[in-house]
Scaffold this active site. Sequence first.
Site, PDB file in Angstrom:
ATOM      1  N   SER A 263       0.672  -0.812  -0.099  1.00 23.70           N
ATOM      2  CA  SER A 263      -0.195  -0.013  -0.151  1.00 23.70           C
ATOM      3  C   SER A 263       0.938   1.285   0.072  1.00 23.70           C
ATOM      4  O   SER A 263       0.812   2.330  -0.599  1.00 23.70           O
ATOM      5  CB  SER A 263      -1.190  -0.116   1.467  1.00 23.70           C
ATOM      6  OG  SER A 263      -1.867   1.473   1.145  1.00 23.70           O
TER       7      SER A 263
ATOM      8  N   GLU B 142       6.031   2.670  14.644  1.00 23.93           N
ATOM      9  CA  GLU B 142       7.091   1.557  14.147  1.00 23.93           C
ATOM     10  C   GLU B 142       6.352   0.995  12.943  1.00 23.93           C
ATOM     11  O   GLU B 142       7.082   0.400  12.700  1.00 23.93           O
ATOM     12  CB  GLU B 142       7.639   0.816  15.984  1.00 23.93           C
ATOM     13  CG  GLU B 142       8.515  -0.701  15.465  1.00 23.93           C
ATOM     14  CD  GLU B 142       9.320  -0.825  16.447  1.00 23.93           C
ATOM     15  OE1 GLU B 142       9.615  -1.866  15.802  1.00 23.93           O
ATOM     16  OE2 GLU B 142       8.540  -0.655  17.145  1.00 23.93           O
TER      17      GLU B 142
ATOM     18  N   ARG C  35      -5.235   2.419  18.844  1.00 19.63           N
ATOM     19  CA  ARG C  35      -5.483   1.644  17.422  1.00 19.63           C
ATOM     20  C   ARG C  35      -5.532   0.259  17.001  1.00 19.63           C
ATOM     21  O   ARG C  35      -5.789  -0.220  16.547  1.00 19.63           O
ATOM     22  CB  ARG C  35      -4.106   1.639  16.589  1.00 19.63           C
ATOM     23  CG  ARG C  35      -3.484   3.479  15.876  1.00 19.63           C
ATOM     24  CD  ARG C  35      -2.559   3.422  15.792  1.00 19.63           C
ATOM     25  NE  ARG C  35      -2.178   2.531  14.302  1.00 19.63           N
ATOM     26  CZ  ARG C  35      -2.618   3.437  13.098  1.00 19.63           C
ATOM     27  NH1 ARG C  35      -2.815   4.762  12.733  1.00 19.63           N
ATOM     28  NH2 ARG C  35      -2.396   2.417  12.280  1.00 19.63           N
TER      29      ARG C  35
END
Length: 298
Positions: A60, A86, A123
């Site tokens: 992506s 990271e 997240r």
Amino acid sequence: MASPKRNALGRGLDSLISMDDVPARGSSAINDIDVELISPNPDQPRTTFDEEALDELATSIRELGIIQPLSLRKTGPNSYQIIAGERRYRAAIKAGLTSVPAYIRTANDSELTEMALIENIQREDLNAIEIALTFRKLIDQYNLTQERLSERIGKKRATVANFLRLLKLPAEVQLGLRDERVDMGHARALLTIDKPSLQLKLYNEIIKQGLSVRKVEELAKAYQAAEENGEMPPRQSKPAMSNKDFDILKKHLSASFRTPVQFTCNPQGRGKITFPFKNEDELAQLIAIFDTIKHSDN
């Protein structure tokens, strides 16, 4: 199936764009930083990275670039350490990027760990054991109370306490929780049993029979009552399918759908199959696989 897919992708893209448009508090404008000058945070709460997912993210990034900049702190004249991002950093290297967009923030060691923890929790990138271990490290290293830690990270004190209790479980159970072979509901039920050997015994029953959280809660009460009365723990009926059959099917489906598929099944053979996902990207991936199967059958 098309509507849920658009919603999942739309919300995810909107959130990424909105995060890019507003620099984080205490950060500079977006900078382009050479990847060779960046090092990971050794206290990063996240300890495992799915290589296949990293490859997909790298693909992506090759096509679209990095949508959400990393957050870094300056550690020397020409060196930076990752606060958040990271996974994007690792994928960028896989994609062959020589530099990445980043905000440069000011943070001490304690703030660095807290920021990395909060970013991963928001997240939903951390498993329960990684969160628990980071909570414990923050408490021990910076002499925090559970109440003070809950204030710093914006979580209820009871939530912090529940995660920390997971570290009292036997190591094998912690590994199962880390690898998502069981979930938090199973773990909380196991914690109602005082004896570690009985916790481990019931944990093995969960793995073998794919027991639901509700069933484990019932069995945990029975196990604890038997222990208090000096009796043997109750025996479990074997599922309609053999343990070997379940293991083969679970491995096959987990590999096909790229997620740890979970089973529950009662002795009469009635149960359900669960396809867990951590975020909207994984949901979209599952939907795409289901769509592919549907179209192949037509």
